[in-house]
Design a protein around this motif. Sequence first.
Motif, mmCIF file in Angstrom:
data_model
loop_
_atom_site.group_PDB
_atom_site.id
_atom_site.type_symbol
_atom_site.label_atom_id
_atom_site.label_comp_id
_atom_site.label_asym_id
_atom_site.label_seq_id
_atom_site.Cartn_x
_atom_site.Cartn_y
_atom_site.Cartn_z
ATOM 1 N N SER A 16 0.834 -1.213 0.000
ATOM 2 C CA SER A 16 0.000 0.000 0.000
ATOM 3 C C SER A 16 0.865 1.259 0.000
ATOM 4 O O SER A 16 1.869 1.306 -0.696
ATOM 5 C CB SER A 16 -0.979 -0.011 1.170
ATOM 6 N N GLY A 17 0.487 2.265 0.781
ATOM 7 C CA GLY A 17 1.196 3.543 0.787
ATOM 8 C C GLY A 17 2.635 3.431 1.249
ATOM 9 O O GLY A 17 3.495 4.216 0.850
ATOM 10 N N ALA A 18 2.927 2.461 2.091
ATOM 11 C CA ALA A 18 4.301 2.272 2.571
ATOM 12 C C ALA A 18 5.224 1.878 1.425
ATOM 13 O O ALA A 18 6.390 2.270 1.396
ATOM 14 C CB ALA A 18 4.339 1.212 3.662
ATOM 15 N N LYS A 19 4.706 1.126 0.474
ATOM 16 C CA LYS A 19 5.506 0.710 -0.679
ATOM 17 C C LYS A 19 5.941 1.925 -1.488
ATOM 18 O O LYS A 19 7.099 2.043 -1.883
ATOM 19 C CB LYS A 19 4.701 -0.255 -1.546
ATOM 20 N N ASP A 20 5.015 2.840 -1.706
ATOM 21 C CA ASP A 20 5.341 4.075 -2.431
ATOM 22 C C ASP A 20 6.370 4.897 -1.674
ATOM 23 O O ASP A 20 7.313 5.423 -2.266
ATOM 24 C CB ASP A 20 4.080 4.911 -2.661
ATOM 25 N N ASN A 21 6.184 5.028 -0.374
ATOM 26 C CA ASN A 21 7.116 5.818 0.431
ATOM 27 C C ASN A 21 8.502 5.194 0.466
ATOM 28 O O ASN A 21 9.507 5.884 0.286
ATOM 29 C CB ASN A 21 6.578 5.997 1.851
ATOM 30 N N ALA A 22 8.579 3.897 0.699
ATOM 31 C CA ALA A 22 9.880 3.222 0.773
ATOM 32 C C ALA A 22 10.630 3.331 -0.547
ATOM 33 O O ALA A 22 11.858 3.439 -0.563
ATOM 34 C CB ALA A 22 9.698 1.762 1.167
ATOM 35 N N SER A 23 9.898 3.346 -1.652
ATOM 36 C CA SER A 23 10.546 3.421 -2.970
ATOM 37 C C SER A 23 11.212 4.777 -3.205
ATOM 38 O O SER A 23 12.033 4.911 -4.109
ATOM 39 C CB SER A 23 9.538 3.130 -4.085
ATOM 40 N N LYS A 24 10.911 5.754 -2.393
ATOM 41 C CA LYS A 24 11.510 7.088 -2.516
ATOM 42 C C LYS A 24 12.912 7.147 -1.898
ATOM 43 O O LYS A 24 13.621 8.124 -2.094
ATOM 44 C CB LYS A 24 10.627 8.140 -1.848
ATOM 45 N N LEU A 25 13.282 6.097 -1.152
ATOM 46 C CA LEU A 25 14.567 6.076 -0.458
ATOM 47 C C LEU A 25 15.550 5.157 -1.174
ATOM 48 O O LEU A 25 15.166 4.145 -1.758
ATOM 49 C CB LEU A 25 14.389 5.606 0.985
ATOM 50 N N THR A 26 16.821 5.507 -1.081
ATOM 51 C CA THR A 26 17.878 4.671 -1.635
ATOM 52 C C THR A 26 18.140 3.493 -0.689
ATOM 53 O O THR A 26 17.705 3.510 0.474
ATOM 54 C CB THR A 26 19.186 5.465 -1.792
ATOM 55 N N ASP A 27 18.868 2.493 -1.170
ATOM 56 C CA ASP A 27 19.244 1.374 -0.306
ATOM 57 C C ASP A 27 20.055 1.859 0.894
ATOM 58 O O ASP A 27 19.871 1.376 2.014
ATOM 59 C CB ASP A 27 20.052 0.331 -1.088
ATOM 60 N N TRP A 55 4.087 3.904 6.187
ATOM 61 C CA TRP A 55 2.886 4.418 5.555
ATOM 62 C C TRP A 55 2.380 5.673 6.261
ATOM 63 O O TRP A 55 2.144 6.700 5.627
ATOM 64 C CB TRP A 55 1.823 3.342 5.558
ATOM 65 N N PHE A 56 2.232 5.596 7.576
ATOM 66 C CA PHE A 56 1.565 6.673 8.304
ATOM 67 C C PHE A 56 2.513 7.619 9.039
ATOM 68 O O PHE A 56 2.087 8.709 9.444
ATOM 69 C CB PHE A 56 0.557 6.075 9.294
ATOM 70 N N ASP A 57 3.768 7.235 9.236
ATOM 71 C CA ASP A 57 4.741 8.067 9.947
ATOM 72 C C ASP A 57 5.976 8.318 9.095
ATOM 73 O O ASP A 57 7.095 8.402 9.619
ATOM 74 C CB ASP A 57 5.170 7.399 11.258
ATOM 75 N N PHE A 58 5.804 8.435 7.782
ATOM 76 C CA PHE A 58 6.942 8.582 6.893
ATOM 77 C C PHE A 58 7.719 9.862 7.179
ATOM 78 O O PHE A 58 8.936 9.882 7.048
ATOM 79 C CB PHE A 58 6.496 8.527 5.434
ATOM 80 N N ASP A 59 7.030 10.916 7.617
ATOM 81 C CA ASP A 59 7.735 12.150 7.978
ATOM 82 C C ASP A 59 8.731 11.896 9.112
ATOM 83 O O ASP A 59 9.840 12.445 9.110
ATOM 84 C CB ASP A 59 6.755 13.253 8.393
ATOM 85 N N THR A 60 8.355 11.070 10.063
ATOM 86 C CA THR A 60 9.253 10.720 11.169
ATOM 87 C C THR A 60 10.435 9.913 10.657
ATOM 88 O O THR A 60 11.580 10.159 11.052
ATOM 89 C CB THR A 60 8.494 9.932 12.249
ATOM 90 N N VAL A 61 10.173 8.953 9.773
ATOM 91 C CA VAL A 61 11.249 8.149 9.185
ATOM 92 C C VAL A 61 12.255 9.064 8.491
ATOM 93 O O VAL A 61 13.464 8.941 8.675
ATOM 94 C CB VAL A 61 10.680 7.111 8.194
ATOM 95 N N LEU A 62 11.744 10.011 7.713
ATOM 96 C CA LEU A 62 12.621 10.948 7.013
ATOM 97 C C LEU A 62 13.411 11.804 7.995
ATOM 98 O O LEU A 62 14.597 12.063 7.795
ATOM 99 C CB LEU A 62 11.808 11.836 6.067
#
Length: 90
Positions: A16-27, A55-62
């Motif tokens: 879902s949305g997490a897949k899209d977000n994770a794809s924005k990051l490099t390995d 998915w829901f806390d991607f801003d925190t991950v970034l």
Amino acid sequence: MKTFTETNLTAFEFWSGAKDNASKLTDEQLNDVDNILQDCYPDGMSETELNDIFWFDFDTVLEWIGLEECDKCGEIHVRGELCECEEEQE
């Protein structure tokens, strides 16, 4: 029955949305997040918990890795610096 497997974020199958977000990051960036998560969650987490963070806390991950997502174009850039789309407007 619950099962846990040990995996690296670069091999994790987000959905879902997490897949899209994770794809924005490099390995390399995913490996940095992986190290942070290992420190924050020494006992691990479920696949759903991990997916929900992306998915829901991607801003925190970034934020953990010194990045942010541009509100205008969605590109990922260094936190506190202008995104390329904002630089073009100046």
